[in-house]
Every structure is written in C-alpha cells, then in structure tokens.
Design a protein around this motif. Structure first.
Motif, short mmCIF file in Angstrom:
data_model
loop_
_atom_site.label_atom_id
_atom_site.label_comp_id
_atom_site.label_asym_id
_atom_site.label_seq_id
_atom_site.Cartn_x
_atom_site.Cartn_y
_atom_site.Cartn_z
N HIS A 198 -8.67 85.47 41.86
CA HIS A 198 -9.14 86.27 42.99
C HIS A 198 -10.33 85.62 43.69
CE1 HIS A 198 -6.50 89.73 42.62
NE2 HIS A 198 -6.60 89.58 41.31
N TYR B 124 -11.39 97.25 41.76
CA TYR B 124 -10.07 96.73 41.45
C TYR B 124 -10.05 96.37 39.97
CZ TYR B 124 -5.97 93.63 41.69
OH TYR B 124 -4.75 93.04 41.47
N GLU C 178 -2.30 98.07 46.12
CA GLU C 178 -1.90 96.69 45.82
C GLU C 178 -0.38 96.55 45.95
OE1 GLU C 178 -1.63 93.49 42.15
OE2 GLU C 178 -2.93 95.25 41.94
N LEU D 167 0.48 96.42 49.61
CA LEU D 167 0.09 95.15 50.24
C LEU D 167 0.99 94.01 49.80
CD1 LEU D 167 -3.80 95.43 50.02
CD2 LEU D 167 -2.38 95.67 52.06
N ARG D 168 1.41 94.02 48.56
CA ARG D 168 2.35 92.99 48.10
C ARG D 168 3.68 93.12 48.84
NH1 ARG D 168 1.33 90.08 43.44
NH2 ARG D 168 -0.63 90.59 42.37
N SER E 60 0.74 91.13 52.87
CA SER E 60 -0.68 90.95 53.16
C SER E 60 -1.46 90.47 51.95
CB SER E 60 -1.28 92.26 53.66
OG SER E 60 -0.68 92.67 54.86
N TRP E 61 -1.01 90.82 50.75
CA TRP E 61 -1.70 90.43 49.52
C TRP E 61 -1.81 88.91 49.40
CZ3 TRP E 61 -4.29 93.48 46.25
CH2 TRP E 61 -4.65 92.96 44.99
N PHE E 62 -0.86 88.19 49.99
CA PHE E 62 -0.78 86.75 49.80
C PHE E 62 -1.39 85.97 50.96
CE2 PHE E 62 2.83 88.96 47.86
CZ PHE E 62 2.57 88.68 46.52
N HIS F 36 -7.96 85.39 52.34
CA HIS F 36 -8.95 86.46 52.29
C HIS F 36 -10.35 85.85 52.42
CE1 HIS F 36 -5.47 88.61 50.74
NE2 HIS F 36 -6.12 89.73 50.94
N THR G 219 -5.26 95.02 57.37
CA THR G 219 -5.49 95.57 56.04
C THR G 219 -6.87 95.21 55.50
OG1 THR G 219 -4.40 93.61 55.07
CG2 THR G 219 -3.04 95.56 55.46
N VAL H 24 -8.97 89.78 56.40
CA VAL H 24 -7.69 89.20 56.00
C VAL H 24 -7.28 88.21 57.07
CG1 VAL H 24 -5.28 89.63 55.45
CG2 VAL H 24 -7.05 91.26 54.72
#
Length: 399
Positions: free
Chosen positions: A21, A79, A246, A249-250, A254-256, A259, A290, A324
């Motif tokens: 992270h 988190y 999470e 977002l995955r 957007s999670w990938f 950031h 996001t 993001v």
C-alpha cells in the motif's frame, strides 16, 4: 530466503514489503531484493493484556485474535488490511490517536533482524536505541519480524455520528473542542466537495457495551453542526467498515489506479488559512471520483514515539488529500505529484511536517529537516545496525 539471510548480502538494498500500500514505490527497489513479510508463519498469542503477532499479520487478523478475549489494540488504522509492521515503520494513525497516540505508542516489544543479520529483541528497556530507531523509522535500521502490542478492553458496540457543517471555522472549532475534552473515542473529519463549494463532516464515535448507552445530549448539545446522521453497529463492523468499499472499488477498477496521496501535519494556528486557500485552489477533478480529503486534529501530548514528528503546540492537524490518478493520463498524474510538492513546501514553510506515507519525492535533507533533533540518534542507529545503505526501502535516504 528469510530476512536474516537477505540482510547478510552485500551491495544491495532490501526493502520489506507487506500489503503493497505504499503510494510512491517505497516497497520497491532497483537491483535488490524485496522481502515479502506476509509470508512469515502466522503466530498470534494473547497473554494477559498483550498480544504477540508476526509482523505480516493484518490488523483485521489481530482483532480476530484479540476480540474473543474481550481485548483490542487501542489505536487502529481506518483500513484493517494493512499489516502490523507496515504501519509501525511510519507510525500508524487513526481516529483514536487523540486519545491513545499512534500505533507505535502501543508497542511493548519487537523482534528485529538488523541490516547486519542480527536477530535482536528490543523494547524501551532492552536495546532501546534500536527500538526507538525502528518505530516510525522508515525501515532504515532493521526488518521487524515479530511485535508485542498492548491491548485495552474492547466494547461490543459503536455509536457513530456524522455531523455536517456549512463553514470551515465552525467545523474546526468543534473538532478542537471534542479532541481537547476527549468526549468521543474516535474523531476524524472529511472535506466534501459540493456544488459551488465545500461541506465539512465531523465523524465522531462513542463505544459502548449494553445495557450502557452513550449520552447523546451530553455528547452533542454544545456542538454547532448544521445536520447530523447516526448509526449503531457492532464494534468490529465499525472498525472494518472499509471492507465493503474496498470490494466496490475493486469491482470498479479504481482500487488499481495510481494513488498519489499526501499526508501533512499542520499547526493549529495555520490550519484554517492553509485549508481554505488549498480548497479554493482545488479543481473538481483533482481528488478523483473515489478520492477524499481528510482533516482532523490530534493531541501532541499523546504522541510518545521518538521518531514520530509533528509540529510543536497543543494540537497538530492531519491534512490528507487522498487523490486517485488516471492510468491512461500520465500528465494528469504528474500534475498531482506537483501539487503534492507544492503543498508540502507550503506546509513546511508554515511549520508543518509530513506523515511519512506519501507520493512525494523527498531528499536526505528533507528527511533531516523532518526528523529534526532526532536525526543524530537515527543516524547513529543506522551506522550501528544497518551500515552501507543495505536497508533503504524507497525513501531516497542516503547516509
């Protein structure tokens, strides 16, 4: 290859990687070896009011170990999928920091593999120089392999209020009030873009175990919010509230995305001007669909870790534009990094500090200024326990 054997290599830089992270490649290295700490065997034992865990344990797994005993760490990150050692090398901050300090302040003992291959146990009383250099020390002196943490009694429920404000001064004033008097167990804040401007949300939580109930009138009556909403959940569900987000977002992808996050501590006397000017200059696309912006104070007298650096004064304010990026637009992402640099220098010129988990290029001189009077002790520990820049996990530090 284990941490000890890796540490005995030569002419190589070896960062420890946990849950990946880091926002600016801190878990990567060119021409070296990345140590995957999540591969350590899980060993999690509660003894009295202490828990001993492997460094690669996620905070969710720590809770799953301690809650059956009616106990929990006093401070948790928002988190829970972050690893224990992954947050301890930067500090570990959360909504309970105004009450209990950082996660590093709850550490009782560490097992560390140093840069010269020694396996040492350290605490405030044993090998204290290594203990102080490892906690919030950016992984420069050793690799944490095992941690013993102090625990506190865990409640069963969490009453959570979201208090909304139309003006920044009222939002800041109420945050100061509730952090100073400690009426809530958890306090954070968000800056929310709305049409034509911004709105401000104070997130405040009171823990309880029925039949006891929070006294809502005592908690809220003196506060100057414009609207509110509340919910009551289990303690674990509140702490693990990001799990559903999470997953969403995955699913969206957007999670990938990149950031390019920034976390800075501001002084109490500059926070209002700094935030107002920053928001006035913030364009709508910058946070991303996001992204979010956090703002909340902590009490400096609760912060005991030697290398955890904040501005002087009674309160420090964590200001976190968590943007993001766009994988298809490298120029946009580069612009976000430039914004981070601009905000960092503006904050530093006003006496601010970084919380060292950022997408931000920093030189050795920047780090020297960040650590201030603590720098010589960190440098001495580095020379003793990890000479030759063997452990240099992406912070661009050169000794």
């Amino acid at each position: 290859m284990g941490p000890r054997s890796a540490a005995c290599g030569h002419d190589r830089r070896d960062p420890a990687r946990h849950r990946r992270h880091s926002p600016y490649g801190q878990g990567q290295v060119e021409g070296g070896i990345v140590l995957d700490m999540t591969a350590l065997p899980p060993r999690r034992v509660v003894t009295g009011d202490l828990v001993s865990v492997d460094a690669g344990a996620r905070w969710r797994e720590v809770l799953e170990t301690t809650l059956p005993h009616g106990l929990a760490p006093p401070v948790l990150t928002d988190y829970l999928e972050l690893t224990v050692a992954g947050t301890l090398v930067v500090g570990g901050i959360g909504g309970a920091t105004h009450q209990h300090g950082t996660q590093t302040d709850g550490v009782v003992e560490l097992e560390v593999v140093t840069g010269i291959g020694e396996v040492l146990t350290c605490s405030r009383d044993t090998n204290s120089d290594l203990f102080d250099a490892v906690l919030a020390g950016l992984g420069q002196c050793g690799v944490i392999t095992r941690v013993t943490l102090r625990l506190t009694p865990a409640p069963s429920r969490a009453r959570r209020w979201k208090l909304y404000y139309d003006t920044l001064p009222a939002f800041l004033a109420d945050q100061r009030a509730v952090v100073r008097d400690g009426r809530f167990d958890y306090v954070e804040g968000q800056l929310i873009p709305v049409e034509g401007g911004w709105r401000y949300m104070l997130e405040a939580v009171a823990y309880h175990t029925p039949p006891a109930e929070p006294d809502e009138s005592a908690l809220l009556d003196s506060l100057d919010f414009d609207e509110s909403e509340d919910e009551d959940t289990t303690y674990f569900d509140f702490l693990n509230r990001m799990a559903d987000g999470e997953a969403a977002l995955r699913a969206l992808g957007s999670w990938f995305r990149p950031h390019p996050w920034l976390n800075v501590f501001l002084t109490d006397d500059t926070v209002e001007r700094f935030v107002a000017e920053t928001l006035a200059a913030t364009g709508e696309p910058e946070p991303g669909a996001t992204g979010l912006i956090l703002l909340y104070p902590v009490r400096n007298d609760r912060l005991k870790t030697a290398l955890f650096s904040v501005p002087p004064g009674e309160l420090s304010w964590l200001f976190s534009p968590l943007r993001v990026g766009l994988p298809e637009d490298p120029l946009h992402n580069a612009r976000l990094l430039e914004l981070n640099v601009d905000l960092y220098w503006k904050a530093r010129d006003l006496g601010g500090k970084v919380y060292p988990s950022n997408a931000l290029p920093m030189s050795t001189e920047d780090w020297r200024a960040h650590f201030g009077d603590a720098w010589p002790k960190l440098a001495d520990a580095k020379a003793r326990y990890a000479p030759g820049n063997l452990l240099n996990p992406g912070q661009r530090l050169h000794w």
